[in-house]
Design an enzyme around this catalytic site. Structure first.
Site, short mmCIF file in Angstrom:
data_model
loop_
_atom_site.label_atom_id
_atom_site.label_comp_id
_atom_site.label_asym_id
_atom_site.label_seq_id
_atom_site.Cartn_x
_atom_site.Cartn_y
_atom_site.Cartn_z
N HIS A 1 -24.93 -60.15 8.96
CA HIS A 1 -25.82 -59.13 8.50
C HIS A 1 -25.30 -58.18 7.75
O HIS A 1 -25.61 -57.05 8.21
CB HIS A 1 -26.86 -58.93 9.46
CG HIS A 1 -28.25 -58.08 9.19
ND1 HIS A 1 -28.14 -57.28 8.29
CD2 HIS A 1 -29.36 -58.64 9.34
CE1 HIS A 1 -29.53 -56.95 8.05
NE2 HIS A 1 -30.33 -57.77 8.58
N HIS B 1 -34.03 -60.12 15.74
CA HIS B 1 -32.62 -60.45 15.91
C HIS B 1 -32.20 -60.56 17.16
O HIS B 1 -31.07 -59.89 17.69
CB HIS B 1 -32.05 -59.49 15.14
CG HIS B 1 -32.16 -59.25 13.54
ND1 HIS B 1 -32.45 -60.37 12.55
CD2 HIS B 1 -32.42 -58.32 12.46
CE1 HIS B 1 -32.41 -60.26 11.41
NE2 HIS B 1 -32.35 -58.82 11.46
N GLU C 1 -28.56 -63.22 4.23
CA GLU C 1 -28.59 -63.61 5.59
C GLU C 1 -28.85 -65.18 5.55
O GLU C 1 -29.95 -65.60 5.35
CB GLU C 1 -29.14 -62.93 6.48
CG GLU C 1 -29.41 -61.23 6.53
CD GLU C 1 -30.59 -60.99 7.17
OE1 GLU C 1 -31.20 -61.41 8.10
OE2 GLU C 1 -31.10 -60.05 6.58
C1 BGC Z 1 -35.01 -58.21 8.47
C2 BGC Z 1 -35.60 -57.08 7.79
C3 BGC Z 1 -35.09 -56.00 9.06
C4 BGC Z 1 -33.79 -55.83 8.86
C5 BGC Z 1 -33.30 -54.91 10.01
C6 BGC Z 1 -33.40 -58.04 8.43
O1 BGC Z 1 -32.79 -59.30 8.33
O2 BGC Z 1 -35.29 -59.40 7.30
O3 BGC Z 1 -37.10 -57.27 8.15
O4 BGC Z 1 -35.83 -54.78 8.73
O5 BGC Z 1 -33.24 -56.92 9.24
O6 BGC Z 1 -32.23 -54.62 9.89
#
Ligand code: BGC
Length: 337
Positions: free
Chosen positions: A166, A91, A303
């Site tokens: 998210h 991210h 997402e």
């Molecule tokens: C991911 C997960 C991750 C999470 C963290 C998600 O978008 O797919 O693997 O642990 O974000 O907040």
């Protein structure tokens, strides 16, 4: 440091609250008789949001999801990123967009009851990514209970971009148990399998007949403990689904519903993929709204985004943004209640 809680409201009583910090959705208040039910996982106070789970409700970037080994190449030049997920960058890295204060201003948008424009400048080299990147988002709510997220970005150098929203949803209301009785339907026939570090192998495999096949609504509690290896390896769902749609076209991506509450969320998007994640990193140590701890499966993140590790995967949709081009993707959450 802007700690204002901004509100989008419509005539049906739906309220969406967000912050400048991380452009984070703080609450999604869905009318329930004379009251409301908050269906977005989160925290009661701004301080708790800033210090809490980094990505909850945030706009993730510059590149949402994982980049293998925290590096990628553009035109033969290798870029090394800051890592925050074992050997990977997740991210956008440790100081990704989830940590930034966005500039927020109210705007008028035709057909929408309330709308805001959020802007963020990310300097050349931030977290290792090339190019000065200017990002603009519109958050807008209409009377069809559609929450639009319109995302645009421009760079002065060739770069890579993948931006997503998210939030974690629980349609029974936050703190009201696990999402086992939720039904999930995803407009996908294929997914991108991953290795033990959650990095795509590069394959695109058919889902038909497997426990990850959500082409018809599936009760999450029936598959979350499945013996199907991709689910078993993660003790749940944390996978990228290849949306069955044309590139860049706004189309149906998924529907989450909970029959006892009668609530639902439909997701429409221009993006090529959908990451569904059933919250396995919560272990009860962190406390959210109403003092209730976050547990495994207490919410689901859905997402809309490009596939994970696209900057290193030649057969995935490109995440390259050229100077003078505009990255433009949209996500719509449509609430049913
Ligand atoms: C991911 C997960 C991750 C999470 C963290 C998600 O978008 O797919 O693997 O642990 O974000 O907040």
């Amino acid at each position: 440091m802007n700690t204002t809680v901004f509100k989008l409201k419509n005539d049906n009583g739906l309220v969406i609250e967000f912050l400048s910090h991380g452009a984070k959705i703080k609450a999604i208040k869905v009318p329930d008789g004379d009251e409301y039910v908050d269906v977005a996982l989160g925290y009661d106070t701004v301080d708790a949001i800033i210090n809490g789970d980094a990505y909850m409700g945030a706009i993730c970037g510059r590149v949402a999801n994982r980049i293998n080994n925290g590096s990628f190449k553009l035109d033969g030049k290798k870029y090394n990123l800051n890592k925050n997920d074992r050997t990977n960058t997740l991210h956008g890295g440790p100081t990704g967009f989830q940590t930034k204060y966005w500039q927020v201003e109210p705007i008028t948008k035709g057909g929408y009851c309330s709308a805001y424009k959020l802007s963020l400048f990310s300097a050349d080299g931030e977290e290792g990514f090339p190019g000065n990147l200017q990002v603009t988002i519109i958050y807008a709510l209409n009377n069809k209970n559609e929450f639009l997220i319109d995302i645009k970005a421009q760079s002065d150098k060739k770069t890579v971009v993948n931006l997503t929203s998210h939030p974690y949803f629980n349609l029974n209301g936050v703190g009201k148990g696990r999402i086992f009785n939720h039904r999930l339907e995803i407009n996908a026939k294929q997914f991108t399998p991953i290795n033990h570090l959650s990095i795509p192998t590069g394959e695109i495999l058919d889902l038909k007949g497997s426990d990850l096949d959500f082409s018809k609504p599936v009760r999450l509690g029936d598959v979350i403990n499945s013996d199907f290896e991709p689910i078993k390896a993660l003790s749940g769902i944390d996978h990228n689904f290849v949306l069955n749609k044309k590139a860049k076209q706004m189309d149906f991506a998924c529907r989450l519903s909970e029959p006892e509450s009668g609530r639902s969320i439909e997701v429409y998007t221009t993006q090529p993929g959908l990451q569904a994640y059933t919250s396995m990193h919560f272990d009860g140590t962190e406390v959210g709204k109403g003092g209730i701890p976050f547990h495994h499966y207490c919410g689901i993140a859905i997402e809309a985004q490009n596939y994970p590790d696209a900057p290193n995967q030649p057969n995935f949709p490109s995440s390259v943004l050229m100077p003078n081009d505009t990255y433009n993707e949209q996500i719509i959450y449509k609430f049913g209640f």
